[in-house]
Scaffold this motif. Structure first.
Motif, short mmCIF file in Angstrom:
data_model
loop_
_atom_site.label_atom_id
_atom_site.label_comp_id
_atom_site.label_asym_id
_atom_site.label_seq_id
_atom_site.Cartn_x
_atom_site.Cartn_y
_atom_site.Cartn_z
N ALA A 1 17.21 -1.10 -5.89
CA ALA A 1 16.99 0.33 -6.12
C ALA A 1 16.39 0.51 -7.50
O ALA A 1 16.91 -0.04 -8.49
CB ALA A 1 18.31 1.10 -6.02
N ASP A 2 15.32 1.26 -7.54
CA ASP A 2 14.67 1.58 -8.82
C ASP A 2 14.39 0.33 -9.66
O ASP A 2 14.60 0.32 -10.88
CB ASP A 2 15.54 2.57 -9.60
CG ASP A 2 15.86 3.82 -8.80
OD1 ASP A 2 14.91 4.49 -8.34
OD2 ASP A 2 17.05 4.12 -8.60
N ARG B 1 15.90 -2.64 -9.64
CA ARG B 1 17.02 -3.53 -9.97
C ARG B 1 17.74 -3.94 -8.70
O ARG B 1 17.70 -3.24 -7.69
CB ARG B 1 18.03 -2.83 -10.90
CG ARG B 1 17.57 -2.61 -12.31
CD ARG B 1 18.74 -2.14 -13.16
NE ARG B 1 19.81 -3.12 -13.20
CZ ARG B 1 21.01 -2.90 -13.75
NH1 ARG B 1 21.27 -1.73 -14.29
NH2 ARG B 1 21.92 -3.86 -13.76
N TYR C 1 21.39 -4.82 -6.88
CA TYR C 1 22.81 -4.50 -7.00
C TYR C 1 23.58 -5.17 -5.87
O TYR C 1 23.06 -5.34 -4.76
CB TYR C 1 23.04 -2.99 -6.90
CG TYR C 1 22.36 -2.18 -7.98
CD1 TYR C 1 23.03 -1.85 -9.16
CD2 TYR C 1 21.05 -1.73 -7.80
CE1 TYR C 1 22.40 -1.09 -10.14
CE2 TYR C 1 20.42 -0.98 -8.78
CZ TYR C 1 21.10 -0.68 -9.95
OH TYR C 1 20.47 0.06 -10.92
N SER D 1 23.65 10.22 -15.13
CA SER D 1 22.22 9.97 -15.29
C SER D 1 21.66 9.27 -14.06
O SER D 1 20.51 9.53 -13.65
CB SER D 1 21.96 9.13 -16.55
OG SER D 1 22.35 7.78 -16.37
N TYR D 2 22.44 8.40 -13.43
CA TYR D 2 21.99 7.75 -12.21
C TYR D 2 21.93 8.76 -11.07
O TYR D 2 21.00 8.73 -10.25
CB TYR D 2 22.91 6.58 -11.84
CG TYR D 2 22.39 5.26 -12.36
CD1 TYR D 2 21.97 4.27 -11.49
CD2 TYR D 2 22.30 5.01 -13.73
CE1 TYR D 2 21.47 3.06 -11.96
CE2 TYR D 2 21.82 3.81 -14.22
CZ TYR D 2 21.40 2.84 -13.33
OH TYR D 2 20.90 1.64 -13.80
N SER E 1 18.73 10.82 -11.89
CA SER E 1 17.41 10.23 -12.16
C SER E 1 17.13 8.92 -11.43
O SER E 1 16.09 8.30 -11.70
CB SER E 1 17.27 9.99 -13.68
OG SER E 1 17.52 11.17 -14.41
N HIS E 2 18.01 8.48 -10.56
CA HIS E 2 17.79 7.22 -9.84
C HIS E 2 17.93 7.48 -8.33
O HIS E 2 18.94 7.13 -7.72
CB HIS E 2 18.76 6.14 -10.31
CG HIS E 2 18.50 5.68 -11.71
ND1 HIS E 2 18.80 6.45 -12.80
CD2 HIS E 2 17.96 4.53 -12.19
CE1 HIS E 2 18.46 5.79 -13.91
NE2 HIS E 2 17.94 4.63 -13.56
N GLN F 1 16.65 6.22 -5.61
CA GLN F 1 16.83 5.10 -4.68
C GLN F 1 18.28 4.61 -4.70
O GLN F 1 18.83 4.26 -3.65
CB GLN F 1 15.86 3.97 -5.02
CG GLN F 1 14.41 4.30 -4.75
CD GLN F 1 13.49 3.14 -5.11
OE1 GLN F 1 13.92 2.05 -5.47
NE2 GLN F 1 12.19 3.39 -5.01
N TYR F 2 18.86 4.59 -5.88
CA TYR F 2 20.27 4.18 -5.99
C TYR F 2 21.16 5.16 -5.22
O TYR F 2 22.01 4.76 -4.43
CB TYR F 2 20.67 4.13 -7.47
CG TYR F 2 22.08 3.64 -7.70
CD1 TYR F 2 22.38 2.29 -7.78
CD2 TYR F 2 23.14 4.54 -7.85
CE1 TYR F 2 23.67 1.83 -7.99
CE2 TYR F 2 24.44 4.11 -8.05
CZ TYR F 2 24.70 2.76 -8.13
OH TYR F 2 25.99 2.33 -8.32
N LEU G 1 27.93 0.76 -10.09
CA LEU G 1 27.17 0.96 -11.32
C LEU G 1 27.87 0.32 -12.50
O LEU G 1 27.24 -0.34 -13.34
CB LEU G 1 27.00 2.47 -11.55
CG LEU G 1 26.26 2.88 -12.83
CD1 LEU G 1 24.87 2.28 -12.86
CD2 LEU G 1 26.20 4.40 -12.92
#
Length: 302
Positions: free
Chosen positions: A175-176, A178, A180, A201-202, A205-206, A208-209, A227
């Motif tokens: 995702a984004d 990276r 996981y 913040s994820y 702003s993330h 895909q996560y 996370l």
């Protein structure tokens, strides 16, 4: 020490008022009331200036991304307050929790452990059958379709069809930019504002996560733990090794009896709760747990 209690509630305003009144006096309380519930019984009896009811309310379905959305709303408002008035820890509770430790003991504990993250992360990639639920795609899980309704039955059937056709949700995902590995924990935690800010913040702003968890099982138990495990906060968190044992083992501060569903505690459970070593317990309910809470109050004040 100053705490922001992050509280998700949907019923029993009398209990919520009692619980808040028993927690450390310097705390603030961010409360999310499920959008399906009438908020007026809560606001009518809870006039404490330390209590902030979120204006944004989510229609929360158990085990869905809506639980995470509600918690992010709470974290957002707690961080706004933190920028004005320093807060040491964000502590997640439900509206049916109750403190077992005295306030002095709670404050001393966090003062000694300051900087640690009281959230469990357990790698789910090698958990065998215990990870099966997390391999299932759960489309429309966030829809507010009552259990037993046509929509709910359709949702369950679709999940089973996808699984029968070989559809598997990966426990390792990208995702984004990276990679996981899914980690499991609990939604009942105590974390620093810094880790809470990273989680928010994820969420913001993330995409895909966030999307990975959208059709996953119980993302409230995996979104922040995953996370955390892939961040600099991992060294301060509770990294659990080996095989998954039970839900109690991944709830670091709260005693919950999941033997036959989540048990509502009564006075018969007093000694079990006090000897558990946990800071809080769940569930306690007005009309069923009153004598127990009286015993706990006496114990905490002794």
């Amino acid at each position: 020490m100053r705490f922001a209690f992050i509280i998700s509630a949907h019923n029993d305003p009398v209990h919520l008022k009692r619980m808040i009144s028993r927690l450390p006096s310097q705390s603030v309380f961010m409360v999310h009331i499920d959008a399906k519930s009438d908020i007026r019984p809560f606001t009518d009896i809870i006039k404490d200036p330390r209590v902030h009811f979120t204006q944004r309310r989510t229609d929360v379905m158990w085990g869905s991304i809506g639980v995470v959305e509600a918690q992010m709303t709470l974290i957002r408002e707690a961080l706004q307050l933190h920028r004005k008035e320093h807060i040491d820890y964000f502590i997640a509770l439900s509206g049916l929790d109750y403190p077992l430790w005295s306030n002095e003991r709670i404050e001393e504990f966090f003062a000694r452990q300051q900087g640690d993250e009281f959230i469990v992360t357990l790698d789910m990639e090698h958990q065998g059958e215990a990870a099966q639920l997390y391999r299932e795609h759960r489309p429309f899980n966030y829809k507010s379709w009552p259990y037993g309704s046509l929509g709910s039955k359709f949702r369950v059937s679709l999940r089973h069809i996808i699984y029968a056709l070989g559809g598997r949700k990966p426990l390792r995902f990208r995702a984004d930019g990276r990679e996981y590995v899914l980690h499991k924990g609990s939604m009942w935690w105590a974390i620093t504002p810094a880790l809470a800010a990273l989680a928010l913040s994820y969420w913001d702003s993330h995409p895909q996560y966030v999307r990975y968890f959208h059709d996953g099982f119980a993302p409230d138990e995996t979104f922040i733990p995953t996370l955390t495990a892939h961040s600099a906060f991992a060294s301060k968190a509770i990294i659990m090794e080996g095989k998954f044992k039970n839900l109690e083992s991944i709830t670091p501060l709260t005693f919950i009896d999941y033997t036959n569903g989540i048990k509502v505690f009564t006075e018969e459970d007093f000694h079990t709760l006090i000897s558990s070593g946990k800071m809080f317990c769940r569930k306690t309910v007005t009309g069923k747990s009153d004598k127990l809470m009286d015993l706990i109050d006496d114990y905490r004040n002794s």
